[in-house]
Design an enzyme around this catalytic site. Structure first.
Site, PDB file in Angstrom:
ATOM      1  N   HIS A 204      46.254  44.284  46.099  1.00 32.17           N
ATOM      2  CA  HIS A 204      45.004  44.005  45.844  1.00 32.17           C
ATOM      3  C   HIS A 204      44.738  42.300  46.025  1.00 32.17           C
ATOM      4  O   HIS A 204      44.507  41.682  44.867  1.00 32.17           O
ATOM      5  CB  HIS A 204      44.439  44.275  44.596  1.00 32.17           C
ATOM      6  CG  HIS A 204      42.904  43.912  44.390  1.00 32.17           C
ATOM      7  ND1 HIS A 204      41.652  44.268  45.032  1.00 32.17           N
ATOM      8  CD2 HIS A 204      42.410  43.101  43.462  1.00 32.17           C
ATOM      9  CE1 HIS A 204      40.760  43.636  44.770  1.00 32.17           C
ATOM     10  NE2 HIS A 204      40.947  43.292  43.644  1.00 32.17           N
TER      11      HIS A 204
ATOM     12  N   ASP B 164      38.578  47.861  47.554  1.00 34.93           N
ATOM     13  CA  ASP B 164      38.933  47.314  48.910  1.00 34.93           C
ATOM     14  C   ASP B 164      38.752  48.435  49.971  1.00 34.93           C
ATOM     15  O   ASP B 164      38.122  48.308  51.106  1.00 34.93           O
ATOM     16  CB  ASP B 164      40.495  47.064  49.054  1.00 34.93           C
ATOM     17  CG  ASP B 164      40.944  45.929  47.926  1.00 34.93           C
ATOM     18  OD1 ASP B 164      40.272  44.681  47.802  1.00 34.93           O
ATOM     19  OD2 ASP B 164      41.545  46.345  46.932  1.00 34.93           O
TER      20      ASP B 164
HETATM   21  P1  NAD Z   1      34.892  39.013  32.163  1.00 35.21           P
HETATM   22  O1  NAD Z   1      35.599  37.739  31.747  1.00 35.21           O
HETATM   23  O2  NAD Z   1      33.591  39.397  32.180  1.00 35.21           O
HETATM   24  O3  NAD Z   1      35.360  40.089  31.107  1.00 35.21           O
HETATM   25  C1  NAD Z   1      36.838  40.333  30.671  1.00 35.21           C
HETATM   26  C2  NAD Z   1      36.769  40.630  29.384  1.00 35.21           C
HETATM   27  O4  NAD Z   1      38.212  40.827  28.955  1.00 35.21           O
HETATM   28  C3  NAD Z   1      36.195  39.778  28.205  1.00 35.21           C
HETATM   29  O5  NAD Z   1      35.009  40.324  27.393  1.00 35.21           O
HETATM   30  C4  NAD Z   1      37.541  39.287  27.183  1.00 35.21           C
HETATM   31  O6  NAD Z   1      37.228  39.255  26.032  1.00 35.21           O
HETATM   32  C5  NAD Z   1      38.434  40.634  27.500  1.00 35.21           C
HETATM   33  N1  NAD Z   1      39.807  40.431  27.231  1.00 35.21           N
HETATM   34  C6  NAD Z   1      40.411  39.407  27.575  1.00 35.21           C
HETATM   35  N2  NAD Z   1      41.963  39.380  26.999  1.00 35.21           N
HETATM   36  C7  NAD Z   1      41.802  40.867  26.395  1.00 35.21           C
HETATM   37  C8  NAD Z   1      42.678  41.632  25.808  1.00 35.21           C
HETATM   38  N3  NAD Z   1      44.071  41.046  25.585  1.00 35.21           N
HETATM   39  N4  NAD Z   1      42.390  42.978  25.379  1.00 35.21           N
HETATM   40  C9  NAD Z   1      41.233  43.396  25.595  1.00 35.21           C
HETATM   41  N5  NAD Z   1      39.909  42.490  26.177  1.00 35.21           N
HETATM   42  C10 NAD Z   1      40.496  41.287  26.500  1.00 35.21           C
HETATM   43  O7  NAD Z   1      35.753  39.586  33.381  1.00 35.21           O
HETATM   44  P2  NAD Z   1      35.318  40.810  34.347  1.00 35.21           P
HETATM   45  O8  NAD Z   1      34.385  40.318  35.232  1.00 35.21           O
HETATM   46  O9  NAD Z   1      34.884  42.127  33.791  1.00 35.21           O
HETATM   47  O10 NAD Z   1      36.771  41.062  35.046  1.00 35.21           O
HETATM   48  C11 NAD Z   1      37.809  41.698  34.493  1.00 35.21           C
HETATM   49  C12 NAD Z   1      39.188  41.441  35.449  1.00 35.21           C
HETATM   50  O11 NAD Z   1      38.954  42.502  36.411  1.00 35.21           O
HETATM   51  C13 NAD Z   1      39.432  40.166  35.934  1.00 35.21           C
HETATM   52  O12 NAD Z   1      40.785  40.115  35.908  1.00 35.21           O
HETATM   53  C14 NAD Z   1      38.751  40.444  37.242  1.00 35.21           C
HETATM   54  O13 NAD Z   1      39.543  39.488  38.174  1.00 35.21           O
HETATM   55  C15 NAD Z   1      39.399  42.023  37.478  1.00 35.21           C
HETATM   56  N6  NAD Z   1      38.595  42.489  38.599  1.00 35.21           N
HETATM   57  C16 NAD Z   1      39.438  43.337  39.420  1.00 35.21           C
HETATM   58  C17 NAD Z   1      38.964  43.956  40.459  1.00 35.21           C
HETATM   59  C18 NAD Z   1      39.810  45.107  41.061  1.00 35.21           C
HETATM   60  O14 NAD Z   1      39.238  45.553  42.344  1.00 35.21           O
HETATM   61  N7  NAD Z   1      40.903  45.149  41.147  1.00 35.21           N
HETATM   62  C19 NAD Z   1      37.599  43.964  40.732  1.00 35.21           C
HETATM   63  C20 NAD Z   1      36.678  43.035  40.069  1.00 35.21           C
HETATM   64  C21 NAD Z   1      37.305  42.169  39.103  1.00 35.21           C
HETATM   65  C1  LMR Z   2      37.386  41.521  43.625  1.00 36.98           C
HETATM   66  O1  LMR Z   2      38.368  41.939  44.605  1.00 36.98           O
HETATM   67  O2  LMR Z   2      36.157  41.520  43.716  1.00 36.98           O
HETATM   68  C2  LMR Z   2      38.187  41.221  42.373  1.00 36.98           C
HETATM   69  O3  LMR Z   2      39.333  41.403  42.478  1.00 36.98           O
HETATM   70  C3  LMR Z   2      37.707  39.806  41.904  1.00 36.98           C
HETATM   71  C4  LMR Z   2      38.525  38.723  42.694  1.00 36.98           C
HETATM   72  O4  LMR Z   2      38.916  37.919  41.948  1.00 36.98           O
HETATM   73  O5  LMR Z   2      38.254  38.753  43.873  1.00 36.98           O
END
Ligand code: NAD
Ligand code: LMR
Length: 328
Positions: free
Chosen positions: A188, A160
Site C-alpha cells: 500500500h 487501492d
Molecule cells: P488521525 O490522526 O485522525 O487518527 C489517528 C488516531 O489514532 C488518533 O485519534 C490517535 O490518538 C490514535 N492513536 C495513536 N496512537 C495510538 C495507539 N497507540 N493506540 C490507539 N490509538 C492511537 O488519523 P486517521 O486519518 O484516522 O488515519 C489513521 C491511520 O490510517 C494513519 O496512519 C493513516 O495514514 C492510515 N490510513 C490508511 C489507509 C489505507 O488505505 N491503508 C487509508 C487512509 C489512512
Molecule cells: C491513502 O491511501 O489515502 C492513505 O494511505 C493515506 C495516505 O497517506 O495516502
C-alpha cells in the site's frame, strides 16, 4: 437477531477514520442487520475525552445492531475476547511524505497491540491493519502474536482496489459492477501495482478494452498509486471516509465471503508468484468460510513481473528496517 454480539475492536477510534468507521459498523454494515456488534474502542489517554463524545453520538443514533460500547487506553482490556480487530490508530502522513516515512513513529504501536491480541483475543480473531505503513505494521503485529495463526493478520489494500475500479470505470464509461477480477499487487504505497491485464470488462481483459499501454503506464497506474497523496493535497488531511468504507469492505468480505469474486487483500505471502515468503503483500484473493485464498495459476507477463518485483523489494526493505529497529 442472533443472540451473541460479534466483538469488534477499533484502535484510533477518536481519529478521522474512526469518526466514519464506527457509525458504519454500529449501523450493521459489517455483518448485516441481523448480527449485533459490540464495539471495543482503543485510544491513547489524551484522546479518551474526545472518544467519550463520539460514544455519546453513537448512543444518540439508537442503532438496533449496536449491542454495547467499551472504551479504554489499555489494549489488554479493550481486546479481551474480540473477534475482529481493526487497527487504525496511527499517525497519518503529511504533504511531501511517503507512507514508509511513518515506520519509525508508527511501528512501535503495533508490537504491543500484537502482544495484547495474542494474550486476550478470541480464538477466531481476524486482524485488519489500516494504520500506515499498513503492510509492515501488520507484519509487526503478526510477529508479536506467535499463538495466533499468521493468516489472521492482513492489511488494507481494498482502498487501492476500489480506486482502481473507479478510475477504470471512468475511463471506459462503464460502472464498477461491469468490472471483475481487479487486483492490486504489492505494498500500500506508491509502488503498488493495479493490474489491468487480469481485470475483465465485458468478457475481455481491461488492458485490451483500454487499448492504450501508455495510458496504463503513465496515467492509470500512477493515478491509483498516488491517490492518497492527491487527497492529502486537496483536503489537507488524508482520506478518511473512503478508508473507513474500504476497511468495512475488507472485513465484511473476510467474514462473509466473496462468492468467488476477486478482491485485493494484503496477506502473509506463501511464496506465490515469487513474492518473498512471510512479508504481507497484496494479492488477488477470494474468500470462503472465513478463509482467504490467493488466486492461483495466473500468467504474469514481463511488465507485471517488473512492477510486482519492485513493490516486493520495497516491502522486503521495510521488513529489514523494522528488524533493525527490533520491532520484529
Ligand atoms: P488521525 O490522526 O485522525 O487518527 C489517528 C488516531 O489514532 C488518533 O485519534 C490517535 O490518538 C490514535 N492513536 C495513536 N496512537 C495510538 C495507539 N497507540 N493506540 C490507539 N490509538 C492511537 O488519523 P486517521 O486519518 O484516522 O488515519 C489513521 C491511520 O490510517 C494513519 O496512519 C493513516 O495514514 C492510515 N490510513 C490508511 C489507509 C489505507 O488505505 N491503508 C487509508 C487512509 C489512512
Ligand atoms: C491513502 O491511501 O489515502 C492513505 O494511505 C493515506 C495516505 O497517506 O495516502
Amino acid at each position: 437477531m442472533s443472540a451473541t454480539p460479534v466483538k469488534v475492536a477499533v484502535t484510533g477510534a477518536a481519529g478521522n477514520i474512526g469518526y466514519s468507521l464506527l457509525f458504519r459498523i454500529a449501523a450493521g454494515d459489517l455483518f448485516g442487520p441481523d448480527t449485533p456488534v459490540e464495539l471495543r474502542l482503543l485510544e491513547i489517554t489524551p484522546a479518551l475525552k474526545a472518544l467519550e463524545g463520539v460514544v455519546m453520538e453513537l448512543d444518540d443514533c439508537a442503532f438496533p445492531t449496536l449491542a454495547g460500547v467499551q472504551i479504554g487506553d489499555d489494549a489488554k482490556k479493550v481486546f479481551d475476547g474480540v473477534n475482529h480487530a481493526l487497527l487504525v490508530g496511527a499517525k497519518p502522513r503529511g504533504p511531501g511524505m511517503e507512507r514508509g516515512d511513518l515506520l519509525k513513529d508508527n511501528g512501535g504501536i503495533f508490537g504491543p497491540q500484537g502482544k495484547a491480541l495474542n494474550e486476550v483475543a478470541a480464538d477466531d480473531i481476524k486482524v485488519t491493519v489500516t494504520g500506515n505503513p499498513a503492510n509492515t505494521n501488520a507484519l509487526i503485529a503478526m510477529s508479536n502474536a506467535p499463538d495466533i495463526p499468521n493468516e489472521r493478520f492482513t492489511a488494507l489494500t481494498r482502498l487501492d482496489h476500489n480506486r482502481a475500479l473507479a478510475q477504470l470505470a471512468a475511463k471506459l464509461g462503464v460502472t464498477v459492477s461491469d468490472i471483475s477480477q481487479m487486483s492490486i499487487w504489492g505494498n500500500h504505497s506508491a509502488t503498488q501495482y493495479p493490474d489491468l491485464f487480469h481485470a475483465q470488462v465485458g468478457g475481455k481483459s481491461a488492458a485490451e478494452a483500454v487499448g492504450d499501454q501508455d495510458w496504463i503506464e503513465n496515467t492509470y497506474i500512477p493515478t491509483v498509486a498516488k491517490r492518497g497523496a492527491a487527497i492529502i493535497d486537496a483536503r489537507g488531511a488524508s482520506s478518511a471516509a473512503s478508508a473507513a468504507s474500504a476497511t468495512i469492505d475488507h472485513a465484511r468480505d473476510w467474514q462473509l465471503g466473496t462468492g468467488g469474486k476477486w478482491v485485493s487483500m494484503s496477506v502473509p505471502s506463501d511464496g506465490s508468484y515469487g513474492v518473498t515468503e512471510g512479508i504481507i503483500s497484496s494479492f488477488p484473493v477470494t474468500v470462503a468460510d472465513g478463509k482467504w485464498s490467493i488466486v492461483q495459476g495466473l500468467e504474469i507477463d514481463d511488465f507485471s513481473r517488473g512492477k510486482i518485483d519492485a513493490s516486493v523489494r520495497e516491502l522486503v526493505s521495510e521488513r529489514d528496517t523494522v528488524k533493525e529497529l527490533g520491532l520484529i
